[in-house]
Design a protein around this motif. Structure first.
Motif, PDB file in Angstrom:
ATOM      1  N   MET A  43      29.910   8.871 -35.112  1.00 16.36           N
ATOM      2  CA  MET A  43      28.769   9.777 -34.997  1.00 16.36           C
ATOM      3  C   MET A  43      27.705   9.206 -34.061  1.00 16.36           C
ATOM      4  O   MET A  43      27.216   9.903 -33.173  1.00 16.36           O
ATOM      5  CB  MET A  43      28.158  10.036 -36.379  1.00 16.36           C
ATOM      6  CG  MET A  43      27.021  11.066 -36.364  1.00 16.36           C
ATOM      7  SD  MET A  43      25.394  10.349 -36.070  1.00 16.36           S
ATOM      8  CE  MET A  43      25.006   9.826 -37.732  1.00 16.36           C
ATOM      9  N   THR A  44      27.357   7.928 -34.247  1.00 14.84           N
ATOM     10  CA  THR A  44      26.325   7.337 -33.395  1.00 14.84           C
ATOM     11  C   THR A  44      26.786   7.294 -31.937  1.00 14.84           C
ATOM     12  O   THR A  44      26.003   7.557 -31.034  1.00 14.84           O
ATOM     13  CB  THR A  44      25.943   5.909 -33.861  1.00 14.84           C
ATOM     14  OG1 THR A  44      27.105   5.068 -33.857  1.00 14.84           O
ATOM     15  CG2 THR A  44      25.354   5.927 -35.261  1.00 14.84           C
ATOM     16  N   TYR A  45      28.079   7.014 -31.731  1.00 13.57           N
ATOM     17  CA  TYR A  45      28.577   6.955 -30.353  1.00 13.57           C
ATOM     18  C   TYR A  45      28.517   8.319 -29.676  1.00 13.57           C
ATOM     19  O   TYR A  45      28.120   8.434 -28.517  1.00 13.57           O
ATOM     20  CB  TYR A  45      30.009   6.416 -30.300  1.00 13.57           C
ATOM     21  CG  TYR A  45      30.548   6.375 -28.891  1.00 13.57           C
ATOM     22  CD1 TYR A  45      30.124   5.387 -28.003  1.00 13.57           C
ATOM     23  CD2 TYR A  45      31.439   7.333 -28.436  1.00 13.57           C
ATOM     24  CE1 TYR A  45      30.584   5.358 -26.693  1.00 13.57           C
ATOM     25  CE2 TYR A  45      31.905   7.312 -27.124  1.00 13.57           C
ATOM     26  CZ  TYR A  45      31.482   6.321 -26.265  1.00 13.57           C
ATOM     27  OH  TYR A  45      31.928   6.308 -24.974  1.00 13.57           O
ATOM     28  N   HIS A  46      28.909   9.357 -30.389  1.00 12.43           N
ATOM     29  CA  HIS A  46      28.877  10.692 -29.794  1.00 12.43           C
ATOM     30  C   HIS A  46      27.446  11.112 -29.450  1.00 12.43           C
ATOM     31  O   HIS A  46      27.225  11.823 -28.467  1.00 12.43           O
ATOM     32  CB  HIS A  46      29.506  11.716 -30.750  1.00 12.43           C
ATOM     33  CG  HIS A  46      31.000  11.754 -30.671  1.00 12.43           C
ATOM     34  ND1 HIS A  46      31.824  11.259 -31.664  1.00 12.43           N
ATOM     35  CD2 HIS A  46      31.825  12.210 -29.698  1.00 12.43           C
ATOM     36  CE1 HIS A  46      33.087  11.413 -31.300  1.00 12.43           C
ATOM     37  NE2 HIS A  46      33.117  11.983 -30.127  1.00 12.43           N
ATOM     38  N   ALA A  54      25.461   2.105 -29.872  1.00 13.16           N
ATOM     39  CA  ALA A  54      25.995   2.840 -31.017  1.00 13.16           C
ATOM     40  C   ALA A  54      26.339   1.897 -32.168  1.00 13.16           C
ATOM     41  O   ALA A  54      26.060   2.194 -33.335  1.00 13.16           O
ATOM     42  CB  ALA A  54      27.225   3.645 -30.600  1.00 13.16           C
ATOM     43  N   TRP A  55      26.943   0.745 -31.840  1.00 13.35           N
ATOM     44  CA  TRP A  55      27.254  -0.236 -32.893  1.00 13.35           C
ATOM     45  C   TRP A  55      25.974  -0.754 -33.524  1.00 13.35           C
ATOM     46  O   TRP A  55      25.881  -0.903 -34.752  1.00 13.35           O
ATOM     47  CB  TRP A  55      28.051  -1.400 -32.313  1.00 13.35           C
ATOM     48  CG  TRP A  55      29.532  -1.193 -32.260  1.00 13.35           C
ATOM     49  CD1 TRP A  55      30.334  -1.197 -31.155  1.00 13.35           C
ATOM     50  CD2 TRP A  55      30.413  -0.938 -33.374  1.00 13.35           C
ATOM     51  NE1 TRP A  55      31.643  -0.947 -31.512  1.00 13.35           N
ATOM     52  CE2 TRP A  55      31.730  -0.786 -32.851  1.00 13.35           C
ATOM     53  CE3 TRP A  55      30.208  -0.802 -34.755  1.00 13.35           C
ATOM     54  CZ2 TRP A  55      32.830  -0.534 -33.674  1.00 13.35           C
ATOM     55  CZ3 TRP A  55      31.317  -0.538 -35.575  1.00 13.35           C
ATOM     56  CH2 TRP A  55      32.599  -0.412 -35.022  1.00 13.35           C
ATOM     57  N   SER A 139      36.478  12.642 -21.391  1.00 15.96           N
ATOM     58  CA  SER A 139      35.390  11.948 -20.710  1.00 15.96           C
ATOM     59  C   SER A 139      34.391  12.941 -20.122  1.00 15.96           C
ATOM     60  O   SER A 139      33.179  12.745 -20.196  1.00 15.96           O
ATOM     61  CB  SER A 139      35.963  11.051 -19.601  1.00 15.96           C
ATOM     62  OG  SER A 139      34.921  10.412 -18.897  1.00 15.96           O
ATOM     63  N   ARG A 140      34.902  14.012 -19.537  1.00 13.10           N
ATOM     64  CA  ARG A 140      34.038  15.046 -18.960  1.00 13.10           C
ATOM     65  C   ARG A 140      33.220  15.751 -20.033  1.00 13.10           C
ATOM     66  O   ARG A 140      32.048  16.058 -19.841  1.00 13.10           O
ATOM     67  CB  ARG A 140      34.875  16.064 -18.191  1.00 13.10           C
ATOM     68  CG  ARG A 140      35.350  15.569 -16.834  1.00 13.10           C
ATOM     69  CD  ARG A 140      35.703  16.732 -15.927  1.00 13.10           C
ATOM     70  NE  ARG A 140      34.563  17.638 -15.782  1.00 13.10           N
ATOM     71  CZ  ARG A 140      34.668  18.897 -15.354  1.00 13.10           C
ATOM     72  NH1 ARG A 140      35.850  19.399 -15.071  1.00 13.10           N
ATOM     73  NH2 ARG A 140      33.616  19.656 -15.234  1.00 13.10           N
ATOM     74  N   ILE A 141      33.871  16.015 -21.170  1.00 15.31           N
ATOM     75  CA  ILE A 141      33.177  16.695 -22.256  1.00 15.31           C
ATOM     76  C   ILE A 141      32.072  15.809 -22.815  1.00 15.31           C
ATOM     77  O   ILE A 141      30.957  16.269 -23.068  1.00 15.31           O
ATOM     78  CB  ILE A 141      34.172  17.108 -23.364  1.00 15.31           C
ATOM     79  CG1 ILE A 141      35.075  18.228 -22.845  1.00 15.31           C
ATOM     80  CG2 ILE A 141      33.434  17.555 -24.621  1.00 15.31           C
ATOM     81  CD1 ILE A 141      36.194  18.601 -23.781  1.00 15.31           C
ATOM     82  N   ARG A 142      32.365  14.523 -23.000  1.00 14.30           N
ATOM     83  CA  ARG A 142      31.339  13.600 -23.508  1.00 14.30           C
ATOM     84  C   ARG A 142      30.163  13.523 -22.541  1.00 14.30           C
ATOM     85  O   ARG A 142      29.002  13.475 -22.942  1.00 14.30           O
ATOM     86  CB  ARG A 142      31.939  12.213 -23.746  1.00 14.30           C
ATOM     87  CG  ARG A 142      32.776  12.118 -25.015  1.00 14.30           C
ATOM     88  CD  ARG A 142      33.141  10.679 -25.337  1.00 14.30           C
ATOM     89  NE  ARG A 142      34.058  10.121 -24.363  1.00 14.30           N
ATOM     90  CZ  ARG A 142      35.382  10.215 -24.452  1.00 14.30           C
ATOM     91  NH1 ARG A 142      35.929  10.869 -25.463  1.00 14.30           N
ATOM     92  NH2 ARG A 142      36.152   9.664 -23.541  1.00 14.30           N
ATOM     93  N   ARG A 153      22.456  18.379 -28.799  1.00 16.34           N
ATOM     94  CA  ARG A 153      23.565  17.428 -28.894  1.00 16.34           C
ATOM     95  C   ARG A 153      23.943  17.197 -30.356  1.00 16.34           C
ATOM     96  O   ARG A 153      25.118  17.159 -30.711  1.00 16.34           O
ATOM     97  CB  ARG A 153      23.164  16.104 -28.246  1.00 16.34           C
ATOM     98  CG  ARG A 153      24.327  15.150 -28.014  1.00 16.34           C
ATOM     99  CD  ARG A 153      23.848  13.835 -27.445  1.00 16.34           C
ATOM    100  NE  ARG A 153      22.918  14.011 -26.345  1.00 16.34           N
ATOM    101  CZ  ARG A 153      22.177  13.043 -25.825  1.00 16.34           C
ATOM    102  NH1 ARG A 153      22.256  11.824 -26.333  1.00 16.34           N
ATOM    103  NH2 ARG A 153      21.362  13.271 -24.821  1.00 16.34           N
ATOM    104  N   GLN A 154      22.938  17.066 -31.207  1.00 13.86           N
ATOM    105  CA  GLN A 154      23.228  16.748 -32.596  1.00 13.86           C
ATOM    106  C   GLN A 154      23.986  17.873 -33.300  1.00 13.86           C
ATOM    107  O   GLN A 154      24.916  17.607 -34.060  1.00 13.86           O
ATOM    108  CB  GLN A 154      21.951  16.406 -33.365  1.00 13.86           C
ATOM    109  CG  GLN A 154      21.035  17.577 -33.630  1.00 13.86           C
ATOM    110  CD  GLN A 154      19.758  17.166 -34.312  1.00 13.86           C
ATOM    111  OE1 GLN A 154      18.674  17.472 -33.864  1.00 13.86           O
ATOM    112  NE2 GLN A 154      19.867  16.460 -35.402  1.00 13.86           N
TER     113      GLN A 154
END
Length: 203
Positions: A43-46, A54-55, A139-142, A153-154
């Motif tokens: 979740m944090t990474y996205h 994120a870590w 990768s493009r979607i992220r 985003r959330q």
């Protein structure tokens, strides 16, 4: 293979582990951390789009959760409670970084335009999580999600990646159900603009 013993940490319920943690059992809390660290990190990474940050934020969320355990009332699931803490940690970080998306909409003013029972996504919508298995496309979607405002985003992450229901998202943020649907509508519309060629090729 024999059945797992009742004392197997993997079989202990969240409620029992939380009660033991609240009594000062750090090993019980370690079990909760192990159980949910992968999902919290995802979740944090996205939301953050930065592996190291994120870590760090996931770790901060667990530290905050440990400190806040005495206030946990068991009126919600532990994961929902933990997720809300992690979400707030990320959101505070995003606010401090002043990450802004372009072409944003005023969610509150536009809320009345999206009826609660209405379709919350364009008909040609491509669910981001469904395409994540393709590395290049993922990768493009992220990258496209990263261009959205923190608010948009959330809701995309909570809905498309975590698979939460609208009501769960509204309770988590918190905001009205109409605001959730409005933000999802405009976030998906923005993603559709950013990934127009992907949407076209998917039909």
């Amino acid at each position: 293979m024999p059945a797992a013993a009742a004392t197997d940490p993997g079989e202990v319920s969240d409620i029992d582990l939380v009660k033991r943690s609240q009594a000062g059992d750090t090993r019980a809390f370690d079990t909760l951390v192990t159980r949910y660290r992968g999902r919290i990190y995802a979740m944090t990474y996205h939301l953050i789009q930065n592996e190291t940050e994120a870590w760090d934020l996931a770790q901060e969320a667990f530290i905050k959760a440990w400190r806040a355990l005495p206030t946990f009332k068991h009126d919600a699931g532990f994961y929902t409670w933990l997720y809300r803490i992690a979400h707030n940690v990320c959101y505070d970080w995003l606010r401090k970084k002043k990450i802004q998306g372009d072409g944003e909409f005023d969610d509150e003013r536009s809320e009345h335009r999206v009826a609660v029972g209405a379709e919350a996504a364009p008909k040609s919508d491509l669910a981001p999580d469904a395409a994540m298995s393709n590395a290049e496309l993922g990768s493009r979607i992220r990258a496209a999600i990263a261009k959205l405002s923190p608010e948009h985003r959330q809701v995309i992450v909570l809905r498309e990646v975590e698979g939460m229901a609208y009501e769960e998202i509204a309770a988590l943020i918190p905001c009205s159900l109409g605001t959730v649907m409005s933000r999802l509508f405009y976030a998906r519309k923005k993603l559709q603009e950013l990934l127009h060629d992907v949407y076209e090729n998917s039909h």
